[in-house]
Design a protein around this motif. Sequence first.
Motif, short mmCIF file in Angstrom:
data_model
loop_
_atom_site.label_atom_id
_atom_site.label_comp_id
_atom_site.label_asym_id
_atom_site.label_seq_id
_atom_site.Cartn_x
_atom_site.Cartn_y
_atom_site.Cartn_z
N HIS A 101 29.12 43.53 38.75
CA HIS A 101 29.20 43.23 40.19
C HIS A 101 30.64 43.29 40.69
O HIS A 101 30.90 43.83 41.77
N LEU A 102 31.57 42.77 39.90
CA LEU A 102 32.97 42.76 40.32
C LEU A 102 33.54 44.17 40.46
O LEU A 102 34.43 44.40 41.29
N GLN A 103 33.04 45.10 39.67
CA GLN A 103 33.60 46.45 39.70
C GLN A 103 33.40 47.15 41.05
O GLN A 103 34.08 48.14 41.34
N ASN A 104 32.52 46.62 41.85
CA ASN A 104 32.27 47.21 43.17
C ASN A 104 33.25 46.72 44.23
O ASN A 104 33.18 47.16 45.38
N TYR A 105 34.14 45.82 43.84
CA TYR A 105 35.05 45.22 44.81
C TYR A 105 36.49 45.24 44.29
O TYR A 105 36.74 45.54 43.13
N GLN A 106 37.41 44.89 45.17
CA GLN A 106 38.83 44.82 44.82
C GLN A 106 39.33 43.38 44.95
O GLN A 106 40.47 43.14 45.33
N ILE A 107 38.48 42.45 44.61
CA ILE A 107 38.78 41.04 44.83
C ILE A 107 39.99 40.58 44.02
O ILE A 107 40.89 39.91 44.54
N GLU A 108 40.04 40.94 42.75
CA GLU A 108 41.17 40.50 41.93
C GLU A 108 42.48 41.09 42.44
O GLU A 108 43.51 40.41 42.49
N HIS A 109 42.45 42.36 42.83
CA HIS A 109 43.66 42.99 43.37
C HIS A 109 44.10 42.30 44.66
O HIS A 109 45.31 42.06 44.86
N LEU A 110 43.16 41.97 45.51
CA LEU A 110 43.49 41.29 46.76
C LEU A 110 44.06 39.89 46.50
O LEU A 110 45.00 39.46 47.17
N MET A 111 43.50 39.20 45.52
CA MET A 111 44.01 37.88 45.17
C MET A 111 45.46 37.96 44.70
O MET A 111 46.30 37.14 45.08
N GLU A 112 45.75 38.95 43.87
CA GLU A 112 47.12 39.12 43.38
C GLU A 112 48.07 39.47 44.53
O GLU A 112 49.20 38.95 44.60
#
Length: 202
Positions: free
Chosen positions: A32-43
């Motif tokens: 599910h996470l691979q469909n988003y850039q959440i970790e990159h945005l958090m950083e």
Amino acid sequence: MDTYLLLIVIALGAFALKTQDQRRRIALLGSHLQNYQIEHLMESLSDGYLRALDADDPVRREQVWGLMAAKEVDLNAQFQRLAADIGRVEPAAARVSTFPLAIPFADRLFPAASFPLREAFAIHARGIDRAIQNADGLDPKAKAFRLSAEMFLMQHTCHWFCRSKAVASARLLARHKTTYEQVLAAVSPDTRRAYLALIGKA
């Protein structure tokens, strides 16, 4: 078979089962996470907040806050969609054991000592949205602090689901130099209340 050898066999079997269970969890969440850039945005947000706080020039500081606002909106939109995705996962496949250490299939063997990941993500989604919308009217520094805590708690939940609470807390401390207890104290009262009730610590 002597006792020593039997213990080795049991330990190896438990380790294999734990590894299998953790791989399944990592694959589930990762799909599910691979469909988003959440970790990159958090950083990006974490780095941007530090730049804003370090800026001596008020004009430059406001420029950085402005740049971060667009990333906050993007993060919020993506995480709301992720939470909705997790909400559609089979409930039995996405429970989080409340035992501090990883026990193979503990969520299925001891369902009462676990909580649903989908509800945790729903709590995080509301917390992140409230922080970004700044419903409490916080100043930029306080808002950044609040949102950072909401993001870190969500990240802790992800690691808790994939590994264990102990591993999640250790990673939080190593990566962000903050403890699980400090993060809990820094999120909004609504998030903290709902989260503690969910994990059975209310």
